[in-house]
Design an enzyme around this catalytic site. Structure first.
Site, PDB file in Angstrom:
ATOM      1  CB  THR A  23     -34.068 -10.795 -14.860  1.00 54.00           C
ATOM      2  OG1 THR A  23     -33.302 -10.101 -13.861  1.00 54.00           O
ATOM      3  CG2 THR A  23     -35.009 -11.792 -14.206  1.00 54.00           C
ATOM      4  N   GLY A  24     -32.364  -9.591 -17.206  1.00 50.63           N
ATOM      5  CA  GLY A  24     -31.353  -8.669 -17.733  1.00 50.63           C
ATOM      6  C   GLY A  24     -30.288  -9.433 -18.501  1.00 50.63           C
ATOM      7  CB  SER A  27     -27.328  -5.785 -21.721  1.00 50.55           C
ATOM      8  OG  SER A  27     -26.380  -4.749 -21.695  1.00 50.55           O
ATOM      9  CB  ILE A  29     -23.727  -7.912 -14.895  1.00 46.72           C
ATOM     10  CG1 ILE A  29     -22.648  -6.858 -14.602  1.00 46.72           C
ATOM     11  CG2 ILE A  29     -23.728  -9.013 -13.833  1.00 46.72           C
ATOM     12  CD1 ILE A  29     -22.908  -6.003 -13.368  1.00 46.72           C
ATOM     13  CB  VAL A  75     -38.540  -7.587 -14.000  1.00 47.02           C
ATOM     14  CG1 VAL A  75     -37.721  -8.667 -14.683  1.00 47.02           C
ATOM     15  CG2 VAL A  75     -37.809  -6.248 -13.995  1.00 47.02           C
ATOM     16  CE1 TYR A 169     -28.583   1.150 -10.507  1.00 49.96           C
ATOM     17  CE2 TYR A 169     -26.858   1.841  -8.984  1.00 49.96           C
ATOM     18  CZ  TYR A 169     -27.349   0.939  -9.917  1.00 49.96           C
ATOM     19  OH  TYR A 169     -26.611  -0.177 -10.250  1.00 49.96           O
TER      20      TYR A 169
END
Ligand code: NAP
Length: 261
Positions: A23-24, A27, A29, A75, A169
């Site tokens: 996932t992700g 972009s 990482i 997600v 975060y």
């Protein structure tokens, strides 16, 4: 990035014939993880909310025998995650035995100014999104009788030590660390390992949002004196995804250049 991919060229293909869901993957990482895994022989399901950027990642992957594919997914949505795992199984006739949860966002503000919506949104993407993906993938692996699996979650070193302007975060990443350990305990009997990587400051679009003055101060605290490259996080993910880490579960692996050791 080039250094990391060249290094992978010298390794045996540890992920050959494995199916990996990232996932992700559009972009930073996540993209580097897709590239490293494909370099090591895996077939990759590139997952992102932004289909355009996921397709850019797809174009950058080597495809000798592998048939990588893109899956647009949010997600934070249980339905979207459910249909992701069904679509991956339909496309590849098996569930992914490797999953890396890289989807993440920041919405920084000082605690005294932070809107409840900004707190909620960051928790939804970073923590609930990770939970939904772990749960859906684990259910699919168990139902299919697949022996073994490796799930890698992206936490953050600031989830351990806190960070100014990141109440949402840091809380989400502390949650990811605890979620990883609980998942590791519950899923071990099914042969599924679950570990977290805690990056420090890595040179991606997310880190580019940090004001330069703050980044300069952070760099003074990093013993190695530089930002990390996404490929250096991808190497750690490849280790945790592969059988080289077969007796490691519930671990937090710090990839920080020594920051807050
Ligand atoms: P990035 O470059 O911003 O990549 C994150 C990706 O996740 C983006 O493609 C983003 O799409 C996608 N995404 C956002 N919301 C999503 C959703 N609801 N569903 C699916 N995909 C979604 O960030 P990064 O720096 O590579 O970070 C990757 C992970 O590492 C994150 O979990 C982050 O918290 C963690 N991390 C990063 C650092 C660092 O210094 N970079 C340090 C510690 C931990 P959009 O661009 O369209 O939003």
């Amino acid at each position: 990035m080039a250094a990391g991919r060249a290094a992978a060229g010298g390794l045996r293909l540890r992920l050959s014939s494995r199916l990996a869901l990232v996932t992700g993957g559009g972009s930073g990482i996540g993209r580097a993880v897709c590239q490293r895994f494909a370099d090591e022989g895996a077939t990759v399901a590139v997952v992102d909310i932004d289909e355009g950027s996921a397709n850019e990642t797809l174009k950058s992957l080597p495809c000798d025998r592998q048939q990588h594919s893109v899956f647009r997914t949010d997600v934070t949505s249980p339905q979207s995650v459910h249909s992701l795992v069904s679509s991956v199984q339909e496309k590849f006739s098996r569930p992914p035995c490797i999953t890396v949860n890289c989807a993440g966002i920041t919405m920084d503000d000082l605690l005294l100014k932070m809107e409840a919506e900004a707190f909620d949104r960051v928790l939804k993407v970073n923590l609930m999104g990770t939970f939904l993906v772990i749960q859906a993938v684990a259910k699919a692996l168990i139902a299919s009788g697949t022996k073994g699996g490796s799930i890698v979650n992206l936490g953050s070193i600031v989830g351990k030590v806190g960070n100014l302007g990141q109440a949402n975060y840091t809380a989400s990443k502390a949650g990811v660390m605890a979620l990883t350990k609980t998942s590791a305990k519950e899923l071990a009997r099914f042969g599924i390992r679950c570990n977290a990587i805690l990056p420090g400051f890595i040179d991606t679009p997310m880190a580019a949002k940090v004001p330069p003055k703050i980044l300069e101060k952070v760099l003074q605290l990093v013993p190695m004196g530089r930002l990390g490259d996404p490929s250096e996080v991808a190497s750690a993910c490849a280790f945790l995804a592969s059988d080289d880490s077969s007796y490691i579960t519930g671990a937090n692996l710090e990839v920080t250049g020594g920051l807050f050791m």
